[in-house]
Structure formats: C-alpha cells, structure tokens
Design a protein around this motif. Structure first.
Motif, PDB file in Angstrom:
ATOM      1  N   ILE A 101     -88.931 -67.398 -56.561  1.00 34.61           N
ATOM      2  CA  ILE A 101     -89.628 -67.515 -57.843  1.00 34.61           C
ATOM      3  C   ILE A 101     -89.085 -66.492 -58.828  1.00 34.61           C
ATOM      4  CG2 ILE A 101     -91.882 -67.378 -58.968  1.00 34.61           C
ATOM      5  CD1 ILE A 101     -93.153 -68.231 -56.350  1.00 34.61           C
ATOM      6  N   ALA A 102     -88.800 -65.286 -58.321  1.00 36.02           N
ATOM      7  CA  ALA A 102     -88.247 -64.242 -59.188  1.00 36.02           C
ATOM      8  C   ALA A 102     -86.881 -64.652 -59.727  1.00 36.02           C
ATOM      9  CB  ALA A 102     -88.152 -62.925 -58.421  1.00 36.02           C
ATOM     10  N   PHE A 103     -86.050 -65.272 -58.902  1.00 37.00           N
ATOM     11  CA  PHE A 103     -84.733 -65.700 -59.360  1.00 37.00           C
ATOM     12  C   PHE A 103     -84.826 -66.828 -60.385  1.00 37.00           C
ATOM     13  CE2 PHE A 103     -83.388 -63.503 -55.502  1.00 37.00           C
ATOM     14  CZ  PHE A 103     -82.229 -62.866 -55.938  1.00 37.00           C
ATOM     15  N   LEU A 104     -85.757 -67.761 -60.181  1.00 34.87           N
ATOM     16  CA  LEU A 104     -85.944 -68.827 -61.161  1.00 34.87           C
ATOM     17  C   LEU A 104     -86.400 -68.260 -62.504  1.00 34.87           C
ATOM     18  CD1 LEU A 104     -87.689 -71.529 -58.943  1.00 34.87           C
ATOM     19  CD2 LEU A 104     -85.380 -71.633 -59.888  1.00 34.87           C
ATOM     20  N   PHE A 105     -87.376 -67.361 -62.473  1.00 35.06           N
ATOM     21  CA  PHE A 105     -87.863 -66.755 -63.710  1.00 35.06           C
ATOM     22  C   PHE A 105     -86.782 -65.905 -64.359  1.00 35.06           C
ATOM     23  CE2 PHE A 105     -90.313 -63.577 -66.135  1.00 35.06           C
ATOM     24  CZ  PHE A 105     -91.025 -64.439 -66.956  1.00 35.06           C
ATOM     25  N   TRP A 106     -85.973 -65.237 -63.558  1.00 35.83           N
ATOM     26  CA  TRP A 106     -84.865 -64.430 -64.072  1.00 35.83           C
ATOM     27  C   TRP A 106     -83.858 -65.305 -64.818  1.00 35.83           C
ATOM     28  CZ3 TRP A 106     -81.003 -61.397 -60.437  1.00 35.83           C
ATOM     29  CH2 TRP A 106     -80.123 -60.646 -61.240  1.00 35.83           C
ATOM     30  N   SER A 107     -83.525 -66.470 -64.257  1.00 38.05           N
ATOM     31  CA  SER A 107     -82.580 -67.379 -64.917  1.00 38.05           C
ATOM     32  C   SER A 107     -83.126 -67.884 -66.242  1.00 38.05           C
ATOM     33  CB  SER A 107     -82.268 -68.563 -63.989  1.00 38.05           C
ATOM     34  OG  SER A 107     -81.686 -68.132 -62.788  1.00 38.05           O
ATOM     35  N   ILE A 108     -84.405 -68.257 -66.254  1.00 36.88           N
ATOM     36  CA  ILE A 108     -85.021 -68.761 -67.487  1.00 36.88           C
ATOM     37  C   ILE A 108     -85.075 -67.657 -68.541  1.00 36.88           C
ATOM     38  CG2 ILE A 108     -87.140 -69.683 -68.480  1.00 36.88           C
ATOM     39  CD1 ILE A 108     -87.671 -71.030 -65.787  1.00 36.88           C
ATOM     40  N   ALA A 109     -85.500 -66.468 -68.139  1.00 32.34           N
ATOM     41  CA  ALA A 109     -85.601 -65.357 -69.088  1.00 32.34           C
ATOM     42  C   ALA A 109     -84.241 -64.980 -69.655  1.00 32.34           C
ATOM     43  CB  ALA A 109     -86.238 -64.148 -68.398  1.00 32.34           C
ATOM     44  N   ALA A 110     -83.207 -64.960 -68.814  1.00 36.58           N
ATOM     45  CA  ALA A 110     -81.868 -64.624 -69.296  1.00 36.58           C
ATOM     46  C   ALA A 110     -81.368 -65.650 -70.318  1.00 36.58           C
ATOM     47  CB  ALA A 110     -80.899 -64.546 -68.115  1.00 36.58           C
ATOM     48  N   GLY A 111     -81.639 -66.933 -70.068  1.00 42.52           N
ATOM     49  CA  GLY A 111     -81.239 -67.961 -71.027  1.00 42.52           C
ATOM     50  C   GLY A 111     -81.963 -67.834 -72.352  1.00 42.52           C
ATOM     51  N   GLY A 117     -80.218 -64.240 -79.259  1.00 42.21           N
ATOM     52  CA  GLY A 117     -79.237 -63.355 -79.880  1.00 42.21           C
ATOM     53  C   GLY A 117     -79.266 -61.931 -79.381  1.00 42.21           C
ATOM     54  N   MET A 118     -80.132 -61.641 -78.401  1.00 45.73           N
ATOM     55  CA  MET A 118     -80.210 -60.283 -77.855  1.00 45.73           C
ATOM     56  C   MET A 118     -79.279 -60.168 -76.647  1.00 45.73           C
ATOM     57  SD  MET A 118     -84.296 -59.493 -78.284  1.00 45.73           S
ATOM     58  CE  MET A 118     -84.829 -61.102 -77.723  1.00 45.73           C
ATOM     59  N   ILE A 119     -77.994 -60.200 -76.923  1.00 48.22           N
ATOM     60  CA  ILE A 119     -76.988 -60.210 -75.860  1.00 48.22           C
ATOM     61  C   ILE A 119     -76.991 -58.916 -75.043  1.00 48.22           C
ATOM     62  CG2 ILE A 119     -74.502 -60.360 -75.399  1.00 48.22           C
ATOM     63  CD1 ILE A 119     -74.265 -62.262 -77.748  1.00 48.22           C
ATOM     64  N   PRO A 120     -77.027 -57.717 -75.678  1.00 48.32           N
ATOM     65  CA  PRO A 120     -77.053 -56.492 -74.857  1.00 48.32           C
ATOM     66  C   PRO A 120     -78.235 -56.434 -73.903  1.00 48.32           C
ATOM     67  CG  PRO A 120     -76.512 -55.968 -77.129  1.00 48.32           C
ATOM     68  CD  PRO A 120     -76.941 -57.395 -77.121  1.00 48.32           C
ATOM     69  N   LEU A 121     -79.410 -56.886 -74.350  1.00 47.59           N
ATOM     70  CA  LEU A 121     -80.588 -56.880 -73.485  1.00 47.59           C
ATOM     71  C   LEU A 121     -80.395 -57.821 -72.301  1.00 47.59           C
ATOM     72  CD1 LEU A 121     -83.491 -56.072 -72.828  1.00 47.59           C
ATOM     73  CD2 LEU A 121     -84.262 -57.883 -74.389  1.00 47.59           C
ATOM     74  N   ALA A 122     -79.810 -58.983 -72.561  1.00 45.98           N
ATOM     75  CA  ALA A 122     -79.593 -59.951 -71.487  1.00 45.98           C
ATOM     76  C   ALA A 122     -78.599 -59.433 -70.455  1.00 45.98           C
ATOM     77  CB  ALA A 122     -79.116 -61.279 -72.063  1.00 45.98           C
ATOM     78  N   VAL A 123     -77.498 -58.834 -70.923  1.00 46.06           N
ATOM     79  CA  VAL A 123     -76.453 -58.372 -70.007  1.00 46.06           C
ATOM     80  C   VAL A 123     -76.905 -57.136 -69.237  1.00 46.06           C
ATOM     81  CG1 VAL A 123     -74.103 -57.488 -69.858  1.00 46.06           C
ATOM     82  CG2 VAL A 123     -74.625 -59.365 -71.431  1.00 46.06           C
ATOM     83  N   ILE A 124     -77.374 -56.114 -69.973  1.00 42.34           N
ATOM     84  CA  ILE A 124     -77.783 -54.869 -69.318  1.00 42.34           C
ATOM     85  C   ILE A 124     -79.005 -55.103 -68.426  1.00 42.34           C
ATOM     86  CG2 ILE A 124     -78.605 -52.514 -69.710  1.00 42.34           C
ATOM     87  CD1 ILE A 124     -77.011 -52.483 -72.310  1.00 42.34           C
ATOM     88  N   GLY A 125     -79.958 -55.882 -68.919  1.00 45.73           N
ATOM     89  CA  GLY A 125     -81.147 -56.162 -68.116  1.00 45.73           C
ATOM     90  C   GLY A 125     -80.813 -56.902 -66.826  1.00 45.73           C
ATOM     91  N   SER A 126     -79.888 -57.864 -66.895  1.00 46.46           N
ATOM     92  CA  SER A 126     -79.506 -58.608 -65.695  1.00 46.46           C
ATOM     93  C   SER A 126     -78.800 -57.712 -64.686  1.00 46.46           C
ATOM     94  CB  SER A 126     -78.610 -59.786 -66.083  1.00 46.46           C
ATOM     95  OG  SER A 126     -79.303 -60.717 -66.888  1.00 46.46           O
ATOM     96  N   VAL A 127     -77.949 -56.812 -65.181  1.00 41.60           N
ATOM     97  CA  VAL A 127     -77.245 -55.899 -64.278  1.00 41.60           C
ATOM     98  C   VAL A 127     -78.241 -54.967 -63.573  1.00 41.60           C
ATOM     99  CG1 VAL A 127     -75.614 -53.985 -64.162  1.00 41.60           C
ATOM    100  CG2 VAL A 127     -75.069 -55.990 -65.542  1.00 41.60           C
ATOM    101  N   VAL A 128     -79.188 -54.439 -64.324  1.00 40.63           N
ATOM    102  CA  VAL A 128     -80.181 -53.530 -63.739  1.00 40.63           C
ATOM    103  C   VAL A 128     -81.049 -54.269 -62.714  1.00 40.63           C
ATOM    104  CG1 VAL A 128     -82.206 -52.114 -64.231  1.00 40.63           C
ATOM    105  CG2 VAL A 128     -80.216 -52.004 -65.739  1.00 40.63           C
ATOM    106  N   ILE A 129     -81.506 -55.461 -63.064  1.00 34.62           N
ATOM    107  CA  ILE A 129     -82.335 -56.237 -62.139  1.00 34.62           C
ATOM    108  C   ILE A 129     -81.554 -56.580 -60.873  1.00 34.62           C
ATOM    109  CG2 ILE A 129     -83.530 -58.437 -61.825  1.00 34.62           C
ATOM    110  CD1 ILE A 129     -84.235 -58.355 -64.799  1.00 34.62           C
ATOM    111  N   GLY A 130     -80.286 -56.968 -61.048  1.00 30.04           N
ATOM    112  CA  GLY A 130     -79.466 -57.307 -59.888  1.00 30.04           C
ATOM    113  C   GLY A 130     -79.264 -56.132 -58.950  1.00 30.04           C
TER     114      GLY A 130
END
Length: 223
Positions: A101-111, A117-130
């Motif tokens: 469920i966390a991975f599904l929500f992570w994919s939706i939130a990243a998209g 248009g918040m590209i830095p938040l998407a990239v940095i946030g995904s790296v930290v979560i990963g």
C-alpha cells in the motif's frame, strides 16, 4: 438566454497550454522515479512470491498519475469531469502485503508532485523515502523463526530429539502436539543459533524418530 448560451462558459476557453517539452520532461522524470520505486520494491520485498507485474504497475502508475494531473491542471471543467469519472472506479485486486500500500501511494504521490511542477520535492523526497525503506525493511533485529515438525513413535525418542534440538537453538516453543497409537507429532517454533541445519540429520538417526522437517516461517510474528 438560448439553450446554447447555457453551455457557453468562459471555463471552456481557459485551457492552459502545456508545452511539449514540459510534457516530455514530466513523463521522463515520472518513468525514472517509477523505476526507482520498482527497484526499492524489489530490494525490500519479503513476501513468498515476487510479482514482477506489480513492479511494472508502480512504474505505469507514476506515469499515468502525472499524465492525468497535467490534463487536470490545464482545464477547470476537465478537472471536475475527471473527479466524477474516477469516483466510479472500483479496484478489486486484494493487497496481500501491507507494505505494498505504501508503494502504491508513493507512486501516486510522486506522479502528482511531478505534474504540479515541484520536481526537486519529487526527486529528493523519493530518494529519501527509498533509502529509509531499504534501511529499515532489510534491517533484522530478530532471529529468523522456523517451524520444526517432529514425528516419532514414543516419548523417549521425543525427549532425545528435543534435547538435540535445544543444543542448536536459542529458543524453542511448542506450537502443537498430537498423539495417536504409536505416533507422536510435535510442531515447534525455533530460533537457530546459526544457519547450520546439519542437526536435522542427527535427529532423524535417533531410534524411534520417523521424520524431522524444518520449514521457514514467512507469516506475521513478533521479534
């Protein structure tokens, strides 16, 4: 006011133009982040059967969500219609692992974040979560439990088998025991001192022991 005037609205004309460069950039970044989410899912998977189709779904879900949000942000009327269309969608696939469920929500939130248009938040946030998932999911603070199934003919052979078992285990807990005519079957949850399983051969050679089976336990358990 005529019938045509009712459907004439300034909202229909307010379509924000999205440049092809922004579209391509968003989809490419969504693909890269979705691929990273799939990599983290593969590294942290601890279920019984790995499903590659679910990993591909994470990539597709990130790109589809980004595409939908791009369309929604371009027109107000389209956003209202999209909300109505998505409200009638029902997903019947059962989620077997809570972490999925966390991975599904992570994919939706990243998209969503990428399309906003918040590209830095998407990239940095995904790296930290990963990184957090890789560290905490793969970190084991417990000994792997096993289920030991012992079948023997009498209590004497049972006691000898359990005594040998205690020499190689840190912890043994009886889960069930069934007794029939000339047959005793005991199920124990054990925690091995190391990953060596040669003691199974010694237990089988004990007179009166019919069989000894060691099974890895993949269910829910406490450390």
């Amino acid at each position: 006011m005529t019938f045509n005037d009712i459907f004439k609205s300034s909202f229909l004309d307010k379509i924000t133009a999205i440049s092809p460069f922004d579209m391509v950039l968003t989809l490419v970044l969504a693909f890269c982040i979705g691929l990273f989410i799939f990599y983290v899912y593969k590294k942290t998977f601890q279920g019984v059967m790995f499903s590659s189709s679910f990993g591909v779904t994470l990539i597709a879900l990130t790109m589809i969500t980004a595409e939908v949000i791009l369309a929604v942000t371009s027109n107000v009327v389209l956003s209202l219609g999209m909300v109505g269309a998505l409200s009638i969608v029902r997903f019947r696939t059962a989620i077997k692992e809570p972490l999925d469920i966390a991975f599904l929500f992570w994919s939706i939130a990243a998209g969503i974040i990428l399309a906003a248009g918040m590209i830095p938040l998407a990239v940095i946030g995904s790296v930290v979560i990963g990184l957090i998932l890789i560290v905490f999911v793969n970190k084991k603070t417990y000994k792997t439990p096993y289920i030991f199934v012992l079948s023997c003919t009498d209590s004497n052979s049972e006691n000898k088998a359990v005594s040998v078992l205690n020499e190689y285990c840190e912890k043994t807990v009886i889960k069930s025991k069934s007794v029939q005519n000339n047959l005793i079957e005991v199920n124990l949850e054990i925690r091995l001192k190391d990953e060596k399983t040669d003691f199974i051969n010694d237990i089988v050679n004990i007179p009166g022991v019919n069989s000894a089976i060691l099974v890895s336990y993949n269910g829910e358990y406490m450390g």
